[in-house]
Enzyme design. Structure first.
Site, mmCIF file in Angstrom:
data_model
loop_
_atom_site.group_PDB
_atom_site.id
_atom_site.type_symbol
_atom_site.label_atom_id
_atom_site.label_comp_id
_atom_site.label_asym_id
_atom_site.label_seq_id
_atom_site.Cartn_x
_atom_site.Cartn_y
_atom_site.Cartn_z
ATOM 1 N N ASN A 256 0.899 -1.264 -0.186
ATOM 2 C CA ASN A 256 -0.129 0.107 0.010
ATOM 3 C C ASN A 256 0.971 1.147 0.104
ATOM 4 O O ASN A 256 1.614 1.626 0.941
ATOM 5 C CB ASN A 256 -0.928 0.048 1.115
ATOM 6 C CG ASN A 256 -1.762 1.094 1.521
ATOM 7 O OD1 ASN A 256 -1.763 2.064 0.500
ATOM 8 N ND2 ASN A 256 -2.497 1.251 2.339
ATOM 9 N N ARG B 221 -2.610 -2.333 -3.199
ATOM 10 C CA ARG B 221 -3.941 -1.440 -3.038
ATOM 11 C C ARG B 221 -3.708 -0.136 -4.293
ATOM 12 O O ARG B 221 -2.651 0.696 -4.094
ATOM 13 C CB ARG B 221 -3.994 -0.944 -1.593
ATOM 14 C CG ARG B 221 -5.081 -0.068 -1.330
ATOM 15 C CD ARG B 221 -4.998 0.504 -0.038
ATOM 16 N NE ARG B 221 -6.222 1.352 0.201
ATOM 17 C CZ ARG B 221 -6.147 2.561 0.705
ATOM 18 N NH1 ARG B 221 -5.050 3.096 1.044
ATOM 19 N NH2 ARG B 221 -7.264 3.470 0.799
ATOM 20 N N HIS C 152 -12.259 3.077 0.785
ATOM 21 C CA HIS C 152 -12.054 1.968 1.792
ATOM 22 C C HIS C 152 -13.160 0.831 1.343
ATOM 23 O O HIS C 152 -13.632 0.024 2.257
ATOM 24 C CB HIS C 152 -12.694 2.355 3.242
ATOM 25 C CG HIS C 152 -11.860 3.584 3.651
ATOM 26 N ND1 HIS C 152 -12.778 4.703 4.568
ATOM 27 C CD2 HIS C 152 -10.648 3.732 3.878
ATOM 28 C CE1 HIS C 152 -11.693 5.312 5.126
ATOM 29 N NE2 HIS C 152 -10.478 4.862 4.608
ATOM 30 N N ARG D 284 -8.943 15.527 7.695
ATOM 31 C CA ARG D 284 -9.628 15.866 6.439
ATOM 32 C C ARG D 284 -11.225 16.443 6.897
ATOM 33 O O ARG D 284 -11.502 15.949 8.071
ATOM 34 C CB ARG D 284 -10.183 14.755 5.584
ATOM 35 C CG ARG D 284 -8.924 14.283 5.084
ATOM 36 C CD ARG D 284 -9.226 13.051 4.077
ATOM 37 N NE ARG D 284 -8.124 12.179 3.759
ATOM 38 C CZ ARG D 284 -8.271 10.796 3.762
ATOM 39 N NH1 ARG D 284 -9.531 10.238 3.594
ATOM 40 N NH2 ARG D 284 -7.424 9.980 3.688
ATOM 41 N N GLU E 212 -7.701 -5.498 5.793
ATOM 42 C CA GLU E 212 -7.563 -5.020 4.328
ATOM 43 C C GLU E 212 -6.698 -5.788 3.676
ATOM 44 O O GLU E 212 -6.445 -5.975 2.401
ATOM 45 C CB GLU E 212 -7.269 -3.508 4.151
ATOM 46 C CG GLU E 212 -8.576 -2.534 4.561
ATOM 47 C CD GLU E 212 -8.185 -1.222 4.641
ATOM 48 O OE1 GLU E 212 -7.653 -0.691 5.558
ATOM 49 O OE2 GLU E 212 -8.514 -0.546 3.508
#
Ligand code: AMP
Length: 401
Positions: free
Chosen positions: A13, A94, A183, A244, A387
């Site tokens: 990732n 990813r 996600h 964010r 993940e």
């Protein structure tokens, strides 16, 4: 030498200045090693590496992602894990944005590489570093199939009313502006696990999944398929996150440009890196925020209230959209670990059939678990996400075809 079982997968990732990795056997779920290289391209880089239960931190200089992957390969070799001689089934990457082109796992060849590059304007902060990761690993392991797993994939078939912005339709079409959702690997994995925990096929469960980490998103999953999600064209939309904004009046950008004289890049940086919990109280680590709330700190208390307010706003919306809800599922760093956030997020909702058991909620465990009372009509679960394992499984399934 530790034998790496044939069929293991290296999961990568790659972020703009970071590289997260895991070497895992997707059949046994055995993790040989994992880690994170940070501050790549800066004067002082750092690798946190875990293998065989031992964690070490290496301070070094990593000028680029290729140097990072070479260094990590060296660390693995020191642990007796030789990637080059291992019969890896795949490297699973990813990739954040698949646009409209990619939704299934895809073997990365030249054509796919250029297509991902072409999608860069949709995710300028994410896709270019993802590609750099692909190139760095491929040059080291040229014979191992590289597979892209797209973060947007699970949401590819969002109903059009949920995917469409009320923007001039020609402009939206020309610039591929719609809600993509992110996600996805986590929402898909966790919703499947939650159904498994409940002993029911995922196609019979309506659930709301809250992925609450440093990035945060919520999805409404009806019978295994998402009908809505809080992130949109970019991962900025939706919940309040570590750094964010989440939802914000689009007009604020015009105001900042016209009145404060900020450039697009400055506003981008403000929204992505200097907002959310960090913007409101200076901290984006939820543990610190909660400690400060306990100490009566005003800025942290307001940040926490804003965070919960937005979370409950989406929860209410998704309950109406889904119709009968069977389960609400918490996952990721905050969702899995912060009992207080779970309790506050679902406080005073008994009239809606939601009731948390404080004792069950306080249990810490890496396993999926129920935290609702027996009388709660909606099951409330904590399901740890994974993940990397999901990426490894999807990559292997593709190359085995
Ligand atoms: P993630 O992005 O999924 O790795 O989640 C990172 C976030 O989880 C950070 O804000 C951490 O502060 C938060 N987190 C991890 N452990 C805890 C905990 N025990 N209590 C509260 N927040 C936590």
């Amino acid at each position: 030498m530790t034998e790496i079982a044939p069929g293991a997968v290296l999961v990568i990732n790659a972020g703009s200045s970071s590289l997260k990795y895991q070497l895992v056997d997707p059949r046994t779920e055995h993790v040989y090693a994992d880690g994170l290289a940070e501050r790549i391209g800066e004067d002082a880089s750092r690798i946190k590496h875990v293998a065989g239960g031992n964690e070490r931190t290496v301070d070094t200089v990593l000028p680029d992602h290729r140097a990072a992957i070479e260094h990590v390969t060296g660390l693995l070799r020191e642990d007796g894990l030789d990637l080059e001689s291992a019969e890896l089934a795949a490297v699973g990457h990813r990739v954040v944005h698949g646009g409209r082109s990619f939704f299934a796992p895809t073997v990365i060849d030249e054509r796919v590489r250029s297509e991902i590059a072409r999608l860069a304007p949709l995710a300028p902060l994410h896709n270019p570093p993802n590609l750099i990761g692909v190139e760095a690993v491929s040059s080291l392991l040229p014979d191992v199939p590289a597979v892209a797993i797209f973060d947007t994939a699970f949401f590819h078939d969002l109903p059009e009313e949920s995917a469409t912005y009320a923007l001039d339709a020609d402009v939206a079409r020309e610039y591929a502006i719609r809600r993509y959702g992110f996600h996805g690997t986590s929402h898909q994995y966790v919703s499947a696990k939650a159904a498994e925990f409940l002993g029911r096929p995922v196609s019979e469960v309506n659930q709301i999944v809250m992925h609450l980490g440093n990035g945060a998103s919520m999805s409404a999953v009806r019978e295994g398929r998402p009908i809505d999600t809080s992130m949109g064209m970019t991962p900025l939309e939706g919940l309040v996150m570590g750094t964010r904004t989440g939802d914000i009046d689009p007009g604020i950008a015009f105001q900042l440009a016209r009145v404060a004289g900020m450039s697009i890049d400055e506003i981008d940086h403000l929204y992505n890196k200097r907002s959310g919990l960090k913007g409101l109280c200076g901290d984006n680590d939820f543990r610190s925020v909660l400690e400060r709330v306990d100490d009566g700190d005003e800025a942290a208390t307001l940040a926490y209230k804003v965070y919960l307010h937005r979370l409950r706003h989406y929860l209410g919306a998704y309950m109406i959209e889904l119709g009968p809800v069977d389960a609400i599922v918490f996952t990721a760093g905050v969702g899995e670990n912060a009992a207080r956030v779970r309790a506050d997020a679902l406080a005073h909702l008994q009239t809606y059939g939601i009731e948390i058991d404080p004792e069950l909620n306080a249990v810490r465990s890496p396993e999926p678990r129920r935290i609702s009372t027996r009388s709660s009509r909606i099951e409330v679960l904590v399901v740890p996400t994974n993940e990397e394992l999901a990426i490894a499984r999807q990559a292997v399934a593709l190359v085995a075809e």
